[in-house]
Design a protein around this motif. Sequence first.
Motif, short mmCIF file in Angstrom:
data_model
loop_
_atom_site.label_atom_id
_atom_site.label_comp_id
_atom_site.label_asym_id
_atom_site.label_seq_id
_atom_site.Cartn_x
_atom_site.Cartn_y
_atom_site.Cartn_z
N PRO A 36 4.89 65.75 -2.63
CA PRO A 36 3.82 65.90 -3.62
C PRO A 36 4.24 66.87 -4.73
CG PRO A 36 3.03 66.33 -1.37
CD PRO A 36 4.50 66.27 -1.31
N SER A 38 4.28 69.99 -6.69
CA SER A 38 3.94 71.29 -6.08
C SER A 38 4.26 72.46 -7.01
CB SER A 38 4.76 71.49 -4.79
OG SER A 38 4.55 70.44 -3.90
N GLN A 181 -0.37 72.08 -4.03
CA GLN A 181 0.13 70.71 -4.15
C GLN A 181 -0.96 69.77 -4.65
OE1 GLN A 181 1.30 70.34 0.06
NE2 GLN A 181 3.41 70.10 -0.68
N GLU A 182 -0.50 68.72 -5.32
CA GLU A 182 -1.46 67.66 -5.65
C GLU A 182 -1.96 67.06 -4.32
OE1 GLU A 182 0.17 64.01 -7.18
OE2 GLU A 182 2.11 64.41 -6.28
N VAL A 184 -2.48 64.19 -1.96
CA VAL A 184 -2.10 62.79 -1.78
C VAL A 184 -3.09 62.20 -0.78
CG1 VAL A 184 -0.25 61.22 -1.12
CG2 VAL A 184 0.31 63.41 -2.16
N LYS A 298 0.51 56.27 1.23
CA LYS A 298 -0.53 55.91 0.27
C LYS A 298 -0.03 54.73 -0.56
CE LYS A 298 -3.49 57.54 -3.39
NZ LYS A 298 -3.75 58.54 -4.40
N THR A 303 5.18 59.58 1.73
CA THR A 303 5.36 60.91 1.15
C THR A 303 5.51 61.94 2.26
OG1 THR A 303 3.94 60.27 -0.69
CG2 THR A 303 4.33 62.62 -0.40
N LEU A 305 4.97 65.63 3.41
CA LEU A 305 4.12 66.74 2.98
C LEU A 305 4.78 68.08 3.27
CD1 LEU A 305 0.73 65.33 4.30
CD2 LEU A 305 1.56 65.30 1.95
#
Lengths: 712, 152
Positions: A36, A38, A181-182, A184, A298, A303, A305
């Motif tokens: 993600p 970050s 972080q974004e 997800v 997703k 992804t 994490l």
Amino acid sequence: MTSTLSLERVTANDIALVGGKTVALAELAKRGYLVPLSLAITCDAYSHYLKQSGLGDLLSMELGRKAFPQMRWEELWDAALRIRNLFLTTPFPKALEAELDEALTATFSDQPLVIRSSAPGEDSASCSFAGLHDSFVNVHKRPEQLLAVRKVWASLWSDRALLYRQELGLDIDSSIAVLVQELVDGEKSGVAFSVAPGDSRQLAIEAVWGLNQGLVDGSVEPDCWTIDRQSQTILAYRPARREKKLVTAGSALQIIATTSAEENSPVLMSDQVMTVSRTAMQLEQTFKRPQDCEWTWKEGEFTLLQARPITASREADPRSWYFNLHRSLDNLKQLQRRIEEEIIPGMEETAQQLAEIDLTSMADQELIKEFNRRRQILNEWEEAYRADCIPMAHGIRLFGEFYNDRLQPNDPFEFIELLRDSELRAVTRNQRLTSLADEITNLSELPAALSEKLSTLADEIGLSADQTRKLLGQMVDSAAPPRQTKRIDLEKNYLEQFKGHDLPPAEEILAIGRSSYKLRDDDNISLDQLNRELRRTETEMQSRLEKGDAEIFRLALDAAKGRDGRVSSATQAQPNEESGNFHARQLQGQPASPGLVTAVARVIRSQEDLVEFKRGEILVCDAIDPAMTFVVPLAAGIIERRGGMLIHGAIIAREYGIPCVSGIAAAADIINTGDQITLDGYLGLVFFPSSSGRLSRPGKDHLLRKELDDAK
Amino acid sequence: MHGLQHLIAELLNNQSLGVLATSAAGHPYTTLVGFAATDDLREILFATHRSTRKFANLNGDERVSLLIDNRTNRADDFRRAAALTAIGTAQEVGAERRDGSRSLFLEKHPMLKEFVNSPGCALCRIKVKRYSLVQRFQDVMELDLDDLDPVP
């Protein structure tokens, strides 16, 4: 000062600045894994905040109150709650806030974020703080995101993190970075261990529908796969019931039912299991030691994490106990039901049955059998008390944190006012004692009805009728605990903070807090009745023994005695090395109930001490026992060895508005009955005149010590 | 040695200077002095010129207290620093004990040799009756060395 660092700029040498979690993620990104978006908020930013705001000095005052290794868990609870509130109520320095705001905007614009801890030393191979520090998922809007940063910082000083550091003997000085972080918002997520716990030839994968947080905090049960590391084949698959999943809902997280398609199919297809498995093996090669990683899927994209080393001694991981410190609302509701519907009625019923047994008519052998049976019964209920009643106290904490997060009050213990309840059994019983005291005050002969009442109450508090009558003489005109007007205002103010869907959970948490507060005292009274039934058998055996015709009783009693010579599970006081010419002039404990009083002390070690208690004395004890609560309304103050706001002494003292200081080590050894002492319940201090406070030799027994809460 | 006694000995050994309080006509007066303590903790030596105010004060009232602490002038001193107050009486060391006391004092403060050996200097000893030890800002323990005389 570098207050933020984008992931591209993080190098392997930055562990002290941004923590191992962030360094590992930066390494993954460099190696081409999808991670993600970050941003790291560095330890420098944390230090700068502590220094500029003065919070660092307050922290050292708070944590220096007692030697860290000597702090009891209740005391760490209190310290952690106060510290968390300091972080909540201390704003960022303006310049730092602007800098963080700018960096967050440049990196993420206005999308929802995940705010995680990334402390140096958090995930080393020798110890793992994973999960001990807080993470916040799906945080919207900048002010909430910045507040979440401070909450992550505060979690460096959470009770479980402090206890864990205490256990490992780690220094109390620590620092913490934050990984932003974004979010997800994956459809399926999970964890993988490149080496499975328990078998080094295997790899383990767990997966859930929805967000990973549901798996990590234990609220969603995962599908599990075991893979052979070498051949990369699936050895075993254990499906979960897959009834629920954790998803984002507006600016919160919500557990919802899975769709029927999700419920009926494994979370991962076998090619996905293999993707995860291969990734876990690659991570192990990259970082040259077994890894545990979190990932999400997703819209077909995998992804990573985070990844971290697997702790060397995961099998003997002591963290499980610290995780138990925080009980979920669901778990507490179960406990409440069990305590209210099973444990307390069960104890009461058992005690009632035991009370109906005529011991005097039993044959000697039969009596011994009964004695052992009662010890067994008591042990079983003590076990239930440890397993369910003690953890129920976490309901108080749950409400406290919830309340403080929302209202950010100046006094972090303001929430206790909302929990106070004049219906505590101990208080109700005291009111019955007081009203009987008023009824019999001028009577020399008691009419049969009053005499009956007296003996019932005497039975309940474990004294003889004569002893009880003597005590009642002190209780005439005792005041009932003051009615709570402040509580009504606080409750109204609290509930006004919540609207619509938010209100029912807020009410529910308050209800659990109240129930927890009340049960904390009530369950003791029931347990005490069982204790008394055991003592009744013991007394009967002693009396036969004294008649000299039944040596078998001596054997049975001796066999049942612990090191302290008592028939129960009480442990010995810590040997007290401070003796001789030293004496205490002033000691600090924990402020447990506000007020200031100077009075004569009465040290309570036995029933006889209780009978002698005079109105206006300061009650000094090892720990307030249910057998003692009836003298509390007479006391001008309370001092007890055990520390914390949540111990029974503190609860009952606040109920009566009596000043209380807790956590005075060896209180009952330092203070002698008759000493004139001053107690400051605002600051948690006890002052001794120069003629008292002399430390006595160890070995005096506390016959009324309440031990069960001392156990972890 | 007892834990607290050990801490007292440590403070006495590790610190060089303490704040000496004397009094004149009931008015307190404090000065910084170099000191050295005997191993049994019963005596503390310090040196002063005979023409100082503190020496004059001692001639009028021999009751003194001496504060010794390990603060570092930082906020966490409130929790970390320990402060020891020695309470007792002070007199000039008599001729029969002067040599021994002087070498004990100079062992700790060799740079004061010239001062201590000069005729105008008086080597004094505090006979300690009580130590009061403050830790963590609010914990106060006391150690009585003699049978108690009335001490404040």
